[in-house]
Write an enzyme that holds these catalytic residues in place. Structure first.
Site, PDB file in Angstrom:
ATOM      1  NE  ARG A  21     -11.165  82.052 -18.903  1.00 27.03           N
ATOM      2  CZ  ARG A  21      -9.847  81.940 -18.830  1.00 27.03           C
ATOM      3  NH1 ARG A  21      -9.254  80.849 -19.289  1.00 27.03           N
ATOM      4  NH2 ARG A  21      -9.115  82.911 -18.320  1.00 27.03           N
TER       5      ARG A  21
ATOM      6  NE  ARG B 127       3.413  88.290 -10.440  1.00 31.12           N
ATOM      7  CZ  ARG B 127       3.315  87.795 -11.669  1.00 31.12           C
ATOM      8  NH1 ARG B 127       2.131  87.647 -12.223  1.00 31.12           N
ATOM      9  NH2 ARG B 127       4.401  87.460 -12.344  1.00 31.12           N
TER      10      ARG B 127
ATOM     11  CD  GLU C  11      -6.430  74.262 -18.982  1.00 29.71           C
ATOM     12  OE1 GLU C  11      -5.752  74.024 -17.965  1.00 29.71           O
ATOM     13  OE2 GLU C  11      -7.656  74.495 -18.933  1.00 29.71           O
TER      14      GLU C  11
END
Length: 287
Positions: free
Chosen positions: A267, A157, A3
């Protein structure tokens, strides 16, 4: 997958060791490593030999090396990619994919990738900003990152807040590890609807994201196995400071409640059931 902190650690190392050096030879040892360069291995090498690396930059999880030719080398580490500085006499790594030798006969740059999900390519005229990655949002540590624009976009969102944090068109560089860590600090469950956050709550979350990323960079990133290392082959140490990620059934560092592991997008998500209660209204679809 590496990341932002891991990629930034690699960027810093590369900037120290390859800036200002002229590429003398490029050896592509596995075609999959340059699959994003459709012109092929010979062209990849031809356009790079004789050029000088001006800088090493990053956008989210992507690296790019601006060249004095006006082109740029773009790199993504994928799941297991490594960019290593090695003496020319050092034995080849088992999964060496691309080798760069420099005119000064100093340490060579090697792209090593066991799983071959990463790769390199050349962006024609992409020295300032490769078009291939221009769509990726700025990361939270970028001086030009807009807090107001992020907060407004996040609150629009209609998706879970963790999914929003992982959306590289909203903000870049945040993956599963640091999303979980920031949400724990913010006392938010990842299934919390993003459009239900208040402006101040969204801003606080952003602050925690920045704090986690900054602290991880200082520790050289997070290494759970030998696949992530810096340019000198050294592992990061932030895994020792993780509060929830990878700590299923261990006590929460804040309240002592056992950390919970939940399935998430093929995940796992980690959270504290007490500090981060699951919301009554949880969205399943991203948007």
């Amino acid at each position: 997958m590496p990341e932002l902190p891991e990629v930034e650690t690699v960027r810093q190392g590369l900037a120290q060791w390859v800036t200002g050096r002229r590429i003398a030879e490029v050896e592509v040892r596995h075609p999959r490593a340059i699959r994003r360069h459709p012109a092929g291995a010979a062209h990849f090498a031809d356009v790079l030999v004789g050029t000088t690396v001006r800088d090493v930059r990053r956008r989210g999880k992507y690296l790019w090396l601006p060249l004095d030719s006006g082109d740029a080398v773009i790199g993504h580490l994928g799941m297991s990619g490594q960019l290593l500085l090695q003496p020319g006499a050092a034995p080849d790594e088992a999964h060496l994919r691309v080798r760069f030798r420099f005119a000064d006969d100093g340490p060579e740059l090697r792209f090593v990738d066991q799983r071959t999900f990463g790769g390199l390519s050349v962006s024609a005229g992409g020295a300032e900003m490769p078009t291939e990655i221009a769509h990726i949002a700025r990361d939270p540590l970028d001086p030009e990152f807009s807090e107001a624009a992020f907060v407004a976009a996040l609150r629009r969102r209609r998706t879970e807040v963790k999914r929003a944090l992982l959306d590289q068109t909203l903000l870049s560089g945040v993956g599963n590890i640091y999303a979980d860590e920031a949400l724990w600090r913010a006392r938010l469950h990842g299934a919390r609807p993003a459009d239900g956050l208040t402006g101040p709550a969204a801003l606080r979350l952003l602050g925690h994201v920045r704090d986690v990323l900054g602290e991880a960079i200082k520790e050289g990133g997070t290494s759970f196995d030998a696949l992530y290392v810096n340019v000198n082959g050294e592992s990061g140490y932030f895994d020792r400071a993780l509060n929830v990620y990878g700590r299923a059934d261990q006590p929460c560092r804040r309240c002592g409640t056992p950390v919970r592991r939940e399935a998430f997008m093929n995940r796992s998500s980690y959270s504290c059931p007490r500090c981060q209660p699951r919301p009554r209204r949880a969205l399943q679809a991203s948007g």
